[in-house]
Design an enzyme around this catalytic site. Structure first.
Site, mmCIF file in Angstrom:
data_model
loop_
_atom_site.group_PDB
_atom_site.id
_atom_site.type_symbol
_atom_site.label_atom_id
_atom_site.label_comp_id
_atom_site.label_asym_id
_atom_site.label_seq_id
_atom_site.Cartn_x
_atom_site.Cartn_y
_atom_site.Cartn_z
ATOM 1 C CB THR B 23 -2.481 1.381 0.163
ATOM 2 O OG1 THR B 23 -3.659 2.189 0.206
ATOM 3 C CG2 THR B 23 -2.313 0.826 -1.240
ATOM 4 C CB CYS B 29 -7.051 4.183 -6.345
ATOM 5 S SG CYS B 29 -8.559 4.994 -5.809
ATOM 6 C CG HIS B 46 -4.609 4.724 -2.402
ATOM 7 N ND1 HIS B 46 -5.042 3.704 -1.594
ATOM 8 C CD2 HIS B 46 -5.550 4.854 -3.362
ATOM 9 C CE1 HIS B 46 -6.205 3.245 -2.047
ATOM 10 N NE2 HIS B 46 -6.541 3.929 -3.115
#
Lengths: 206, 161
Positions: B23, B29, B46
């Site tokens: 990711t 996040c 995520h």
């Protein structure tokens, strides 16, 4: 007050929001252009309704390193405003303002240079917001500028999270600007809260 | 390694060796990697927010730490992972902007990390490694073949956890 449903925005609403981007970014571009005494053009603003997974693609991919200057908005319009540009654009602006000739590949900024960038952000966002404020006849106050130099995905996660609290998509008004030689291009991104979209549209008679 | 599977914001996916999973540009996040070392099956979620029960519009389960981890485990078990042998590696939860100290927005990264840890603890999943907090973004890549989590940040050496 108008309500805006993210899944059913009509063309009229899109046009009005695009016009807001046009007027705000037009003023901001003029301010920037005067500051550096050079011609800067802007593209037609885009009003995008994006899923979070697409969000970071708007500024050249999630890992693209950018300077992001963020303002939180309060008053009759809540939300965030972001001014983003890539590192070489930021370096170019700093050089123009401070009369330096540091190589555009140099990405380390001194404290003085960072402060100059913050001030550039301040002036530009001020121009954007004051035109938005007079257009809608609403009071908008902005925070001090907050700056981060990092991957665009990481920077955009901050407004994305605010949107994440209310839905699964982000509606943003983005305007790309640049000069002929592509030395200073970047983005203005206005991200009002959902309620503020309603307030903006109502104030303009929709 | 064959394919690099990409996971977007508020998204999840699973991967089996020899593929790897990534990711890009994690900010506030949190990226949670779960891994079954014996079967070499990994999953990555995520997450953007700590708690789905505080939000009305919570259909997208991958958006929240609590529901995202549950869904990830289910998907991994569907393809043969053993839920009892899972371990975790987590990264992200940065504070990208220096907001005033009273700001709710300031602590969101930290709260995402806290919620992740609480959820993993409830499920009895051990966190083998973490790189969380601070004020910079991270791109993570996980290789089920070796169990290594690679972390890339701007202006920093690649970390391997």
């Amino acid at each position: 007050m108008s309500h805006i449903n993210l899944n059913q925005i009509d063309n009229m609403q899109f046009d009005v929001l695009r016009e807001i981007g046009n007027i705000g970014a037009g003023n901001a571009t003029t301010a920037l252009s005067q500051m550096i005494n050079s011609k800067i053009d802007m593209k037609v603003p885009k009003v995008d309704l994006l899923e979070f997974k697409e969000l970071s693609d708007i500024v050249g991919g999630a890992e693209n390193i950018v300077v992001g200057i963020l303002f939180t908005l309060e008053g009759q319009i809540d939300g965030m405003m972001m001014f983003m540009m890539d590192l070489s654009a930021a370096r170019h602006l700093v050089n123009l303002l401070m009369g330096t000739t540091t190589d555009s590949q140099t990405t380390d900024f001194s404290d003085m240079e960072l402060s100059a960038l913050n001030e550039i952000g301040n002036i530009i966002a001020g121009a954007y917001l004051s035109s938005l404020s007079s257009l809608t006849n609403m009071l908008i106050t902005s925070s001090v500028p907050y700056m981060s130099i990092d991957m665009s995905g990481a920077i955009l996660s901050v407004p994305a999270i605010e949107f994440g609290k209310i839905g699964d998509k982000a509606l943003l008004i983005e305007t790309e600007f640049g000069d002929d030689i592509k030395a200073v291009n970047g983005y203005f991104i206005l991200i009002p809260t959902l309620e503020s979209y309603g307030a903006i549209l109502s104030s303009l008679g929709l | 390694m064959d394919n690099m599977i990409k996971v977007g914001m508020a998204d999840l996916n699973i991967c089996v060796t020899p593929d790897a999973i990534t990711t890009l540009g994690l900010g506030s996040c949190v990226g949670i990697v779960l891994y079954d070392p014996r079967k070499k099956i990994a999953g990555l979620v995520h997450v953007m927010l700590p708690d789905s029960t505080k939000i009305i519009n919570n259909e997208n389960k991958a958006k929240f730490a609590d529901t995202g981890i549950d869904l990830l485990i289910k998907k991994m078990c569907d393809i043969g992972a053993n839920s009892n042998s899972l371990i975790a590696k987590i990264a992200g939860g940065a504070q990208m902007f220096a907001f005033g100290s009273n700001s709710e927005m300031m602590r969101i990264g930290e709260r995402n990390v806290e919620a992740t840890k609480i959820k993993l603890k409830q499920l009895g999943i051990r966190i083998m490694a973490e790189d969380t907090g601070a004020n910079y973004g991270r791109t993570i890549e996980f290789y089920p073949e070796t169990g290594e989590l690679h972390i890339k940040s701007v202006g920093k050496e690649r970390k391997i956890l």
